[in-house]
Write an enzyme that holds these catalytic residues in place. Structure first.
Site, mmCIF file in Angstrom:
data_model
loop_
_atom_site.group_PDB
_atom_site.id
_atom_site.type_symbol
_atom_site.label_atom_id
_atom_site.label_comp_id
_atom_site.label_asym_id
_atom_site.label_seq_id
_atom_site.Cartn_x
_atom_site.Cartn_y
_atom_site.Cartn_z
ATOM 1 N N HIS A 1 36.090 45.268 32.074
ATOM 2 C CA HIS A 1 36.858 44.034 32.013
ATOM 3 C C HIS A 1 36.391 43.130 33.149
ATOM 4 O O HIS A 1 36.000 43.591 34.226
ATOM 5 C CB HIS A 1 38.353 44.324 32.121
ATOM 6 N N HIS B 1 45.789 46.122 42.719
ATOM 7 C CA HIS B 1 45.632 45.571 41.370
ATOM 8 C C HIS B 1 46.942 44.970 40.857
ATOM 9 O O HIS B 1 47.449 45.326 39.809
ATOM 10 C CB HIS B 1 45.121 46.665 40.407
ATOM 11 N N HIS C 1 43.266 53.704 29.569
ATOM 12 C CA HIS C 1 43.400 52.255 29.446
ATOM 13 C C HIS C 1 43.084 51.880 28.002
ATOM 14 O O HIS C 1 42.817 52.750 27.162
ATOM 15 C CB HIS C 1 42.451 51.579 30.449
ATOM 16 N N ASP D 1 37.613 41.248 35.413
ATOM 17 C CA ASP D 1 38.143 41.261 36.776
ATOM 18 C C ASP D 1 37.633 42.440 37.595
ATOM 19 O O ASP D 1 37.916 42.533 38.794
ATOM 20 C CB ASP D 1 39.677 41.228 36.777
#
Length: 303
Positions: free
Chosen positions: A63, A265, A138, A65
């Site tokens: 991802h 996070h 995830h 980020d």
């Protein structure tokens, strides 16, 4: 000594005082970066550390980020005249992802080696330490990592002298080497005591609680874990998007018996994570709402 710096603590998007996810570790002349979100280079400069000597970059998943800072990082390394190869470790698809990002960083003066994780658990050994990757939960393939520094037992000088082991072999034996010379074999266990407590840092983001996290964090000196949300009303959102709340991270830290927990996070909507810490510490007292740049020098404990 194992140096740890949490460079960025943000999830999804950077904020004025919160860069995206990244962790840097230094041990025995080696530098390891885990994730490389946007702003990682700035956070590194603020810390006073350099990207040039980074030996390994590990990615939890792809991802944006967690990997959007990579092209700029590679260009900075190249502009610093780096020539040593760079090792990248990550889930399947690493080579394709890196090659796509390198469209804007095509010419580099050093080799990039990509190693894709293919197992639920996988270990990578280096000089004096190892990196353990473990699968988490995830909405894309995602891994957590532990950096582990083992520590051998104390060297017994009296035993070495009694066995007439030449002094020039003492240091190699302390490092675990087997010595064969003139018909004799010297083994490390001939002169070393029982293994002593080493150092371990366990890191995971973007996941629901899993037994794999508990297993790999067990006994860690430092457990760095995502806490996307502190608000109880967002517990369902955490489940839906496969993230963790502060309280779930604290429960894992408690079960794993870690020494210290750093939360990271955070959701961009979570402006003041410290407000939720009194309740978190009821679950796990030694918990910290980490901020960008938080660092620690982990030392071996004397016994």
């Amino acid at each position: 000594m194992l140096d740890i710096c949490l460079l960025g603590t943000g999830g999804m998007m950077p904020l004025p005082h919160r860069w995206l996810t990244s962790l840097m570790a230094r041990y025995n002349g080696k530098s390891i970066l885990i994730d490389c979100g946007e702003g990682t280079q700035i956070a590194m400069k603020e810390k006073g550390w350099s990207p040039k000597p980074i030996d390994v970059i590990c990615f939890t998943h792809y991802h944006a980020d967690h990997i959007s800072g990579l092209p700029g990082m590679l260009l900075t390394m190249g502009n610093a005249e780096r020539t040593e190869p760079l090792l990248l470790i990550g889930p399947r698809g690493l080579t394709k992802t890196v090659n796509s990002l390198r469209v804007i960083a095509p010419e580099l003066p050093f080799e990039i080696r990509c190693v894709e994780i293919t197992e639920q658990e996988q270990m990578f050994s280096f000089d004096g330490f190892r990196i353990e990757a473990y699968r988490v939960n995830h909405n894309v393939i995602c891994y957590g990592y532990s950096i582990v520094v083992d520590r051998t037992g104390k060297f017994d000088v009296e035993k070495a002298q009694a066995l007439n082991i030449p002094r020039n072999y003492w240091n190699p034996l302390q490092k675990g080497e087997i010595i064969e010379t003139e018909g004799r074999t010297f083994m490390p266990d001939m002169v070393l005591g029982a293994a002593r407590k080493g150092l371990k840092v366990t890191y995971c983001t973007d996941t629901r609680p899993t037994e794999s996290i508990v297993k790999h964090a067990t006994g860690a000196d430092l457990f760095i874990c995502e806490g996307m949300y502190g608000e109880h009303e967002k517990a369902q959102k955490a489940k839906e998007y496969k993230h963790m709340t502060f309280y779930e991270a604290a429960e894992i830290a408690k079960r794993a018996g870690v020494r210290e927990l750093w939360l990271t996070h955070y959701s961009p909507s979570l402006i003041r994570p410290e407000e939720f810490m009194p309740e978190v510490r009821k679950i796990f007292p030694n918990a910290v709402a980490a901020r960008d740049g938080r660092s620690v020098d982990l030392m071996f404990r004397e016994e």
